[in-house]
Design a protein around this motif. Structure first.
Motif, mmCIF file in Angstrom:
data_model
loop_
_atom_site.group_PDB
_atom_site.id
_atom_site.type_symbol
_atom_site.label_atom_id
_atom_site.label_comp_id
_atom_site.label_asym_id
_atom_site.label_seq_id
_atom_site.Cartn_x
_atom_site.Cartn_y
_atom_site.Cartn_z
ATOM 1 N N ALA A 16 0.842 -1.201 0.000
ATOM 2 C CA ALA A 16 0.000 0.000 0.000
ATOM 3 C C ALA A 16 0.876 1.249 0.000
ATOM 4 C CB ALA A 16 -0.907 -0.001 1.220
ATOM 5 N N PRO A 17 0.347 2.378 -0.485
ATOM 6 C CA PRO A 17 1.110 3.626 -0.464
ATOM 7 C C PRO A 17 1.536 3.994 0.958
ATOM 8 C CG PRO A 17 -0.858 3.841 -1.820
ATOM 9 C CD PRO A 17 -0.976 2.531 -1.116
ATOM 10 N N GLN A 18 2.690 4.639 1.058
ATOM 11 C CA GLN A 18 3.222 5.030 2.365
ATOM 12 C C GLN A 18 3.384 6.551 2.426
ATOM 13 O OE1 GLN A 18 6.836 2.746 2.781
ATOM 14 N NE2 GLN A 18 5.743 0.809 3.091
ATOM 15 N N ARG A 92 -7.944 -2.359 3.984
ATOM 16 C CA ARG A 92 -6.959 -2.443 2.895
ATOM 17 C C ARG A 92 -7.348 -1.510 1.756
ATOM 18 N NH1 ARG A 92 -2.743 -4.541 0.522
ATOM 19 N NH2 ARG A 92 -2.800 -5.393 -1.585
ATOM 20 N N ALA A 93 -8.630 -1.483 1.417
ATOM 21 C CA ALA A 93 -9.075 -0.562 0.363
ATOM 22 C C ALA A 93 -8.795 0.880 0.762
ATOM 23 C CB ALA A 93 -10.558 -0.775 0.083
ATOM 24 N N GLU A 94 -9.003 1.199 2.026
ATOM 25 C CA GLU A 94 -8.796 2.578 2.488
ATOM 26 C C GLU A 94 -7.321 2.962 2.483
ATOM 27 O OE1 GLU A 94 -9.812 6.323 3.456
ATOM 28 O OE2 GLU A 94 -11.205 4.705 2.915
ATOM 29 N N THR A 95 -6.418 1.993 2.646
ATOM 30 C CA THR A 95 -4.988 2.314 2.609
ATOM 31 C C THR A 95 -4.538 2.748 1.222
ATOM 32 O OG1 THR A 95 -4.309 0.018 2.159
ATOM 33 C CG2 THR A 95 -4.477 0.682 4.464
ATOM 34 N N PHE A 96 -5.362 2.489 0.210
ATOM 35 C CA PHE A 96 -5.049 2.914 -1.157
ATOM 36 C C PHE A 96 -5.791 4.196 -1.546
ATOM 37 C CE2 PHE A 96 -3.564 -1.409 -1.269
ATOM 38 C CZ PHE A 96 -2.493 -1.378 -2.132
ATOM 39 N N ASN A 97 -6.363 4.885 -0.582
ATOM 40 C CA ASN A 97 -7.072 6.143 -0.834
ATOM 41 C C ASN A 97 -6.038 7.253 -1.001
ATOM 42 O OD1 ASN A 97 -8.635 8.468 -0.806
ATOM 43 N ND2 ASN A 97 -10.086 7.650 0.698
ATOM 44 N N LEU A 98 -5.537 7.399 -2.213
ATOM 45 C CA LEU A 98 -4.444 8.339 -2.471
ATOM 46 C C LEU A 98 -4.839 9.789 -2.226
ATOM 47 C CD1 LEU A 98 -2.900 6.754 -5.692
ATOM 48 C CD2 LEU A 98 -1.843 6.878 -3.431
ATOM 49 N N ASP A 99 -6.062 10.140 -2.589
ATOM 50 C CA ASP A 99 -6.501 11.523 -2.380
ATOM 51 C C ASP A 99 -6.458 11.887 -0.904
ATOM 52 O OD1 ASP A 99 -6.904 11.915 -5.076
ATOM 53 O OD2 ASP A 99 -9.044 11.432 -5.009
#
Length: 211
Positions: A16-18, A92-99
């Protein structure tokens, strides 16, 4: 079309994005990683929710706001249930919430490593066209040309040449699509009528099934 072999690729990023946050423990900007845990605080009918992150260097925590002073009645019941149960799929889906991450951090690192599942959707004899449906449930930084080159064992220069000649198309089509990030629901259509090795080479690579 009856002469089309259709497959589906599901692409899942491994990491996931950090976000980079000013860490009170380290005294400077550091990369943080999701702990996979939700913290809730209820005050009457109002609810606050945070996703807990940890510094990769010292493990100091940072609470990323998910909901702030939200009336419980205004929260989607499915979201409320996911928050209360620490649902791992929702988190997990929320960890990819880039905005959301970009609004709260000075920098966000993304990673190109991914897992891919390939499924045959329609098989036909004497096929000459290949259609690849891309399912991308989480945002990923991988470019379309890099994905196709790595999975189909074709150089990016050849892919670009095929695209320029109209032998590779995408739906939807966009300017410079081969160098853009892959998107959920994109179809890649490849005309292989002139490729003699399509059954022996292209098919197993596209479908994930060895001959």
């Amino acid at each position: 079309m009856c002469n089309t072999l259709r497959v589906r690729w599901t692409i899942i990023p491994k990491t996931a994005p950090q976000p980079w946050i000013a860490c009170g423990g380290c005294g400077g900007l550091r990369a943080f990683q999701s702990s996979g845990k939700i913290r809730l605080n209820a005050n009457g009918r109002k609810l606050d929710a945070w996703l807990i992150y940890k510094c990769l260097t010292c493990e100091r925590t940072w609470n990323r706001p998910i909901l702030e002073r939200r009336n419980v009645r205004d929260i989607d019941p499915a979201v409320l249930a996911a928050l209360q149960s620490n649902d791992p799929d929702w988190i997990r889906a929320e960890t990819f919430n880039l905005d959301a991450l970009r609004r709260r951090s000075q920098r966000v690192d993304e990673f190109v490593e991914f897992e891919i599942a390939k499924e045959m959707q329609r098989e036909t004899a004497h096929w000459t066209r290949l259609t690849i449906e891309l399912l991308v449930p989480f945002p990923t930084s991988i470019r379309l040309d890099r994905l196709l080159a790595s999975e189909l064992k074709v150089s990016r220069s050849r892919l670009q040449a095929l695209y320029d000649e109209g032998m590779v198309r995408t739906d939807p089509d966009r300017a410079d699509v081969m160098r853009r990030r892959i998107r959920n629901g994109t179809l890649v259509l490849i005309d292989l009528a002139m490729e003699a090795d399509r059954e022996q080479s292209w098919k197993p690579l596209a479908s994930g099934d060895p001959l």
